[in-house]
Write an enzyme that holds these catalytic residues in place. Structure first.
Site, short mmCIF file in Angstrom:
data_model
loop_
_atom_site.label_atom_id
_atom_site.label_comp_id
_atom_site.label_asym_id
_atom_site.label_seq_id
_atom_site.Cartn_x
_atom_site.Cartn_y
_atom_site.Cartn_z
N GLY A 1 9.33 6.87 -0.84
CA GLY A 1 9.18 6.92 -2.28
C GLY A 1 8.39 5.73 -2.79
N LEU B 1 8.15 2.34 -4.29
CA LEU B 1 9.08 1.22 -4.34
C LEU B 1 8.80 0.26 -5.48
CD1 LEU B 1 9.35 0.43 -0.51
CD2 LEU B 1 10.80 1.90 -1.92
N GLN B 2 7.58 0.23 -5.98
CA GLN B 2 7.22 -0.72 -7.02
C GLN B 2 6.49 0.01 -8.14
OE1 GLN B 2 5.12 -4.11 -5.55
NE2 GLN B 2 5.04 -5.15 -7.52
N GLU C 1 -3.44 0.12 -9.05
CA GLU C 1 -4.32 1.29 -8.86
C GLU C 1 -4.23 1.82 -7.44
OE1 GLU C 1 -8.99 2.69 -9.21
OE2 GLU C 1 -8.34 0.87 -10.25
N ARG C 2 -4.03 0.93 -6.47
CA ARG C 2 -3.90 1.40 -5.08
C ARG C 2 -2.64 2.26 -4.92
NH1 ARG C 2 -2.51 -0.97 0.33
NH2 ARG C 2 -1.28 -2.52 -0.77
N ARG C 3 -1.54 1.83 -5.57
CA ARG C 3 -0.31 2.63 -5.55
C ARG C 3 -0.54 3.98 -6.24
NH1 ARG C 3 2.86 -1.69 -8.41
NH2 ARG C 3 1.10 -2.99 -7.85
N GLU D 1 -2.96 -10.47 -9.77
CA GLU D 1 -2.33 -9.44 -8.93
C GLU D 1 -3.12 -9.24 -7.64
OE1 GLU D 1 -0.05 -5.69 -8.11
OE2 GLU D 1 0.33 -7.32 -9.52
N ASN D 2 -4.43 -9.09 -7.76
CA ASN D 2 -5.26 -8.83 -6.59
C ASN D 2 -5.36 -10.05 -5.67
OD1 ASN D 2 -6.06 -6.09 -7.02
ND2 ASN D 2 -7.39 -6.76 -8.66
#
Length: 301
Positions: free
Chosen positions: A82, A84-85, A104-106, A139-140
């Site tokens: 699932g 997770l974040q 965006e990757r998620r 973030e990145n």
């Protein structure tokens, strides 16, 4: 007479109601329909679930390239465990939808995994472009998701938006100043060399060494030598720079500053043009980054 009429009207109303006759609609008043931006939000308004089709990536996100292999790995993890974040999102009144700040990757992996909805963290309030970019950068950078040229362009964009110098930029996004100066140096390279960095043929460290040359012709000549030898290492690039620095045409010095330490060491800054102290500071920070780089690689004097 008027009082009698009022009394009869009240009695008649009670009588009608007792017989099941109602002149007024007695259904309970329902709460207003939720606004589009509130659909999917829970009592804890900072978190909720959104239809994945109601999200869009930020077109100004500094990260432009996503590895298909990494996306597939994350998609498999999402299928198994699932999401997770949560994905951090902000509301756009102009587009009437949610825009991704980070994650965006998620988001891409969740779509690839077949999820119909995703967990989100909602960021309320108005964010300026520089604030959004700053959050995306942090973030990145923390995840090491940006490629070298992407990172350099993001630094430069944020610097242009805010008017910060390299020191202020480094403090704002919590990275070392040398990281910023070395990264921005990539933007001084000819397009052909930057493309080699983007393609992964030339490392950012080797490209930084080439950026020390004073002209595009020298940089291209140095790279061609690396290309012929097949050795693209930072050490080889450093040797090429040393060889070509001796070939430059001497020019008249218009700026010369000397800084002495209490230990008797002197640092000289010279340039063929008139400089201001901000440019001197930038040059010294690049020199300091180079010294630290050599220390990290155990380079001897």
């Amino acid at each position: 007479m008027a009082k009698l009429r009022d009394t009869l009207q009240r009695i008649q109303g009670n009588l009608d109601e007792s017989m099941g006759v109602r002149n007024q609609e007695m259904r309970p008043t329902l709460s207003p329909v939720a606004k589009t931006k509130d659909v999917g939000r829970r009592a804890l308004r900072s978190f909720g679930t959104l239809d994945i089709e109601k999200l869009i990536p930020d077109p100004e996100q500094p990260r432009a390239v996503f590895s298909n292999e990494e996306l597939e790995q994350l998609a498999n993890s999402i299928r198994e465990k699932g999401q997770l974040q949560p994905i951090r999102v902000r509301w756009s009144e102009e587009l009437a939808t949610w825009i991704i700040i980070s994650g965006e990757r998620r988001y891409r992996a969740s779509k690839q995994a077949g999820l119909q909805s995703v967990n989100c963290q909602f960021v309320d309030g108005t964010l300026s472009k520089s604030e959004v970019l700053q959050q995306q950068l942090i973030e990145n950078l923390l995840r090491e998701d940006l490629k070298p040229v992407e990172e350099a362009k993001a630094f430069d964009q944020l610097r242009g938006m805010t008017g910060w110098n390299s020191k202020q930029l480094a403090e704002a996004i919590r990275v070392t100043r040398s990281k910023v100066t070395r990264s921005l140096a990539l933007l001084r390279l000819p397009d052909q060399i930057r493309q080699q960095v983007e393609d992964g043929k030339l490392s950012a460290k080797a490209a930084y060494e080439l950026s020390k040359l004073s002209s595009d012709d020298q940089i291209l000549a140095a790279f061609n030598s690396l290309d012929r030898s097949g050795d693209y290492s930072a050490a080889k690039a450093q040797n090429q720079v040393k060889q070509r620095r001796g070939k430059s045409t001497p020019s008249k010095t218009r700026t010369k500053l000397t800084f002495a330490s209490e230990h008797g060491i002197k640092v000289v800054v010279s340039a063929s043009k008139q400089c201001n102290y901000e440019q001197v500071e930038e040059a010294l920070s690049i020199a300091l980054a180079e010294v630290r780089h050599r220390l990290d690689n155990n380079t001897q004097l």
